[in-house]
Write a protein that holds these residues in place. Structure first.
Motif, PDB file in Angstrom:
ATOM      1  N   TYR A  54      38.033  34.741  36.082  1.00 24.68           N
ATOM      2  CA  TYR A  54      37.516  35.106  37.389  1.00 24.68           C
ATOM      3  C   TYR A  54      36.074  34.673  37.605  1.00 24.68           C
ATOM      4  O   TYR A  54      35.542  34.796  38.705  1.00 24.68           O
ATOM      5  CB  TYR A  54      37.669  36.623  37.591  1.00 24.68           C
ATOM      6  CG  TYR A  54      39.131  37.038  37.590  1.00 24.68           C
ATOM      7  CD1 TYR A  54      39.888  36.953  38.748  1.00 24.68           C
ATOM      8  CD2 TYR A  54      39.752  37.457  36.419  1.00 24.68           C
ATOM      9  CE1 TYR A  54      41.231  37.296  38.753  1.00 24.68           C
ATOM     10  CE2 TYR A  54      41.095  37.810  36.404  1.00 24.68           C
ATOM     11  CZ  TYR A  54      41.832  37.721  37.577  1.00 24.68           C
ATOM     12  OH  TYR A  54      43.167  38.048  37.577  1.00 24.68           O
ATOM     13  N   GLU A  55      35.451  34.174  36.532  1.00 28.83           N
ATOM     14  CA  GLU A  55      34.130  33.567  36.619  1.00 28.83           C
ATOM     15  C   GLU A  55      34.128  32.292  35.790  1.00 28.83           C
ATOM     16  O   GLU A  55      34.946  32.138  34.875  1.00 28.83           O
ATOM     17  CB  GLU A  55      33.051  34.528  36.109  1.00 28.83           C
ATOM     18  CG  GLU A  55      32.816  35.729  37.002  1.00 28.83           C
ATOM     19  CD  GLU A  55      31.648  36.582  36.545  1.00 28.83           C
ATOM     20  OE1 GLU A  55      31.077  37.293  37.385  1.00 28.83           O
ATOM     21  OE2 GLU A  55      31.295  36.510  35.348  1.00 28.83           O
ATOM     22  N   PRO A  56      33.243  31.354  36.095  1.00 31.78           N
ATOM     23  CA  PRO A  56      33.235  30.063  35.380  1.00 31.78           C
ATOM     24  C   PRO A  56      32.993  30.226  33.883  1.00 31.78           C
ATOM     25  O   PRO A  56      32.147  31.020  33.452  1.00 31.78           O
ATOM     26  CB  PRO A  56      32.089  29.310  36.047  1.00 31.78           C
ATOM     27  CG  PRO A  56      31.965  29.934  37.405  1.00 31.78           C
ATOM     28  CD  PRO A  56      32.280  31.379  37.204  1.00 31.78           C
ATOM     29  N   VAL A  57      33.744  29.452  33.093  1.00 34.73           N
ATOM     30  CA  VAL A  57      33.544  29.371  31.644  1.00 34.73           C
ATOM     31  C   VAL A  57      33.417  27.904  31.270  1.00 34.73           C
ATOM     32  O   VAL A  57      34.030  27.030  31.879  1.00 34.73           O
ATOM     33  CB  VAL A  57      34.694  30.033  30.858  1.00 34.73           C
ATOM     34  CG1 VAL A  57      34.732  31.525  31.110  1.00 34.73           C
ATOM     35  CG2 VAL A  57      36.028  29.402  31.209  1.00 34.73           C
ATOM     36  N   GLN A  58      32.615  27.622  30.247  1.00 36.27           N
ATOM     37  CA  GLN A  58      32.369  26.244  29.848  1.00 36.27           C
ATOM     38  C   GLN A  58      33.520  25.695  29.021  1.00 36.27           C
ATOM     39  O   GLN A  58      34.062  26.372  28.151  1.00 36.27           O
ATOM     40  CB  GLN A  58      31.072  26.144  29.058  1.00 36.27           C
ATOM     41  CG  GLN A  58      30.681  24.721  28.694  1.00 36.27           C
ATOM     42  CD  GLN A  58      29.354  24.650  27.953  1.00 36.27           C
ATOM     43  OE1 GLN A  58      28.601  25.624  27.906  1.00 36.27           O
ATOM     44  NE2 GLN A  58      29.058  23.493  27.375  1.00 36.27           N
ATOM     45  N   VAL A  59      33.888  24.447  29.296  1.00 36.09           N
ATOM     46  CA  VAL A  59      34.883  23.743  28.496  1.00 36.09           C
ATOM     47  C   VAL A  59      34.183  23.179  27.266  1.00 36.09           C
ATOM     48  O   VAL A  59      33.247  22.384  27.407  1.00 36.09           O
ATOM     49  CB  VAL A  59      35.551  22.604  29.293  1.00 36.09           C
ATOM     50  CG1 VAL A  59      36.530  21.831  28.410  1.00 36.09           C
ATOM     51  CG2 VAL A  59      36.257  23.153  30.524  1.00 36.09           C
ATOM     52  N   PRO A  60      34.591  23.572  26.066  1.00 38.35           N
ATOM     53  CA  PRO A  60      33.901  23.083  24.871  1.00 38.35           C
ATOM     54  C   PRO A  60      34.180  21.610  24.614  1.00 38.35           C
ATOM     55  O   PRO A  60      35.210  21.069  25.009  1.00 38.35           O
ATOM     56  CB  PRO A  60      34.493  23.958  23.758  1.00 38.35           C
ATOM     57  CG  PRO A  60      35.844  24.364  24.263  1.00 38.35           C
ATOM     58  CD  PRO A  60      35.691  24.505  25.750  1.00 38.35           C
ATOM     59  N   GLY A  61      33.242  20.966  23.953  1.00 36.95           N
ATOM     60  CA  GLY A  61      33.449  19.592  23.504  1.00 36.95           C
ATOM     61  C   GLY A  61      33.169  18.523  24.531  1.00 36.95           C
ATOM     62  O   GLY A  61      33.438  17.346  24.284  1.00 36.95           O
ATOM     63  N   LEU A  62      32.641  18.888  25.695  1.00 37.69           N
ATOM     64  CA  LEU A  62      32.337  17.891  26.725  1.00 37.69           C
ATOM     65  C   LEU A  62      30.853  17.908  27.050  1.00 37.69           C
ATOM     66  O   LEU A  62      30.265  18.971  27.277  1.00 37.69           O
ATOM     67  CB  LEU A  62      33.135  18.168  28.007  1.00 37.69           C
ATOM     68  CG  LEU A  62      34.602  17.747  28.039  1.00 37.69           C
ATOM     69  CD1 LEU A  62      35.232  18.164  29.349  1.00 37.69           C
ATOM     70  CD2 LEU A  62      34.751  16.245  27.838  1.00 37.69           C
TER      71      LEU A  62
END
Length: 552
Positions: free
Chosen positions: A119-127
């Motif tokens: 429901y809130e932004p989360v970071q995509v790992p590895g990018l």
């Protein structure tokens, strides 16, 4: 006039600033199934519409509030946004990618299955080092582009090959990985199952579903299904986009020499604008009665076309109101439907030239030069941002919405019409009133030297007016150089306003690296008028502008 001459240096500096994507956010709108995102000039993001899966990004408590509001958790350093289905994503100025909404099947950047919502932004790992991101139309997969034009893909495949892995690929992949062969890409267009990328030279590559139903995949011949990254037949294109219904294969569009081309799926009722035979869709065909185009926005079985003067035209399925002409009647393809009208049709209700348009499965939007937003289409889930959430309701004419947060232009003259009461359009200067443009360009884009200037007819020197300098980006967005702030802005702005000079050197670039602006075009022109708005309309009507520099 010394101030105008000094602006040649200002322009060069502004171009260098834009050549680094982290330097500024360029406002634009994206649309999922039932929600929209607006990237504001300050790097913040405003969302509205349905949020039951978290796609509004404003927290679980606010997920069912369809009114426009900022996504506080993203802050003010976003440079790109995308939406598809119930998925949303963004790229920040540090090159990281963030996702929210329905992030099932690996979209969060790890090997998850269905039923995953944020429901809130989360970071995509590895990018890191990403400059843009694009969601598949169904929201099942994501595609990020790094600074070298390499495409990275992750999410759900389901055997269609849309992750670029070819036959026998796994159904979903949580780890973002580069798509082999998808390099040097300056623009990407996707459906739910097919992807095409445009390179700087206008050539295309494609990958994904290539079944008998939609073979050949967008104008290539191959028995392989799914298709790995393959060169496509259309060449020399300056813009691409695509539309599809559900997970169906797409109808693809391109711009070549200002003309609209279309090719692709012949079986989902998406052939538009009087195409004479469905059998020709495997080969690109020219859509008649459209010219001088700079942007195409396709989605929901319809397409919007923006010409050089900022006018918007439409073709395709009209039952959702996406054609924006006040009706729900489709345009003809071949001889069907029998009650259809001839396209393209002019989108009605917009107050003047647009900066940018976007269309999704059920709704469309236009961003005006003053920052105002107009929407039209289905009202489901509040996607239009007008407070109406009725299922299957239709607004068939663009209507301005109130942005309660973000770019709130309620105090700006967003409904200023065209002086004189006529629509803007390109024309030919009358004899004796033609400006003369000078231009020179040498060296590669990473060490470019270029000059450009304008000489006015003697009869116009000394009259009140304005000189305009515009940058047309590869994705169709138009920026204008604001002489007062020495920066490019996504709004109506003039380089110079006042008594017009006899001549002016406007561009002077010496040994600069503008490689990340590859595919962009610089336009120069002037108009007569007591203020910059009147001068802009006069310039468009009279045709006193020219493409003085192409960054290739």
């Amino acid at each position: 006039m010394s101030g105008l001459f000094l602006r040649t240096i200002v322009l060069a500096g502004a171009l260098v600033g834009l050549s680094h994507p982290a330097a500024a956010a360029i406002p634009h709108i994206v649309i999922g199934d039932y929600h929209m995102l607006l990237l504001n000039a300050d790097g913040s993001v405003t969302s509205w519409g349905r949020g039951d899966s978290g796609q509004l990004g404003r927290g679980q408590a606010d997920r069912n509030n369809p009114a426009p509001a900022k996504i506080a958790a993203l802050g003010n350093d976003v440079v790109a946004v995308t939406a598809g289905g119930a998925l949303s994503a963004a790229v920040k100025s540090d090159g990281t990618v963030w996702v929210w909404g329905n992030v099932s099947d690996g979209l969060i950047g790890s090997n998850t299955s269905g039923g995953q919502f944020r429901y809130e932004p989360v970071q995509v790992p590895g990018l890191s080092g990403m400059v843009s991101v694009l969601a598949a139309t169904n929201g099942y997969s994501l595609y990020a582009t790094d600074g070298n034009g390499q495409i990275w893909a992750w999410g759900y495949d389901n055997g269609y090959g849309n992750l670029g892995l070819g036959p026998g690929a796994p159904q979903h992949r949580g780890q973002p990985l580069p798509v082999a062969g998808a390099t040097g890409i300056v623009q990407l267009a996707v459906t739910g199952t097919q992807m095409i990328g445009r390179r700087q030279d206008g050539s295309l590559i494609g990958w994904g579903s290539n079944s008998a139903r939609d073979n050949p995949l967008q104008a290539v011949t191959s028995a392989t299904d799914p298709l790995g990254v393959t060169a496509l037949k259309p060449t020399g294109l300056s813009f691409i986009d695509a539309t599809a219904t559900g997970n169906a294969a797409g109808l693809y569009y391109g711009i070549k020499n200002g003309q609209a081309l279309a090719w692709g799926d012949t079986n989902s009722g998406m052939l538009t604008c009087g195409q004479e035979s469905a059998l020709t869709a495997a080969q690109p065909y020219t859509i008649k009665n459209l010219s001088n185009l700079r942007q195409i926005a396709a989605g929901g079985g319809a397409a919007l076309f923006v010409d050089g003067a900022g006018a918007v035209f439409a073709c395709g399925q009209g039952d959702r109101g996406l054609l924006g002409d006040g009706t729900t009647v489709s345009t003809k393809w071949d001889s069907v439907p029998a009650n259809a009208k001839v396209g393209p049709v002019r989108v009605q209700g917009l107050p003047g030239p647009v900066s940018y348009v976007f269309t999704g499965a059920f709704a469309a939007a236009a961003l005006m030069p003053d920052g105002a937003v107009y929407t039209w289409g289905r009202t489901d889930g509040g996607v239009l941002g007008n407070g109406v959430t009725t299922a299957n309701g239709v607004v068939s004419t663009p209507t301005r919405i109130a942005l309660n947060a973000g770019v709130d232009n309620s105090g700006n003259p967003g409904n200023v019409g065209n002086p004189g009461g006529t629509n803007p359009g390109t024309g030919t200067p009358a004899p004796g009133t033609e400006p003369a443009f000078s231009t020179a360009q040498s060296g590669p884009l990473n060490n470019l030297t270029a000059t450009a200037g304008i000489t006015l007819p003697a009869s116009h020197a000394g009259q009140p007016g304005a000189i305009f300098l515009a940058l047309l980006l590869p994705d169709g967005r138009l920026l204008m150089l604001d002489g007062a702030t020495s920066s490019f802005v996504p709004a109506m702005a003039a380089l110079y306003t006042g008594a017009l000079p006899v001549s002016a050197p406007v561009l002077d670039i010496r040994g600069m690296d503008l490689s990340t602006l590859a595919g962009s075009n610089v336009y120069l022109g002037y108009g007569l008028g007591v203020n910059s708005l009147a001068a802009l309309y006069e310039m468009l009507r009279a045709g006193r502008y020219s493409n003085v520099l192409t960054l290739r």
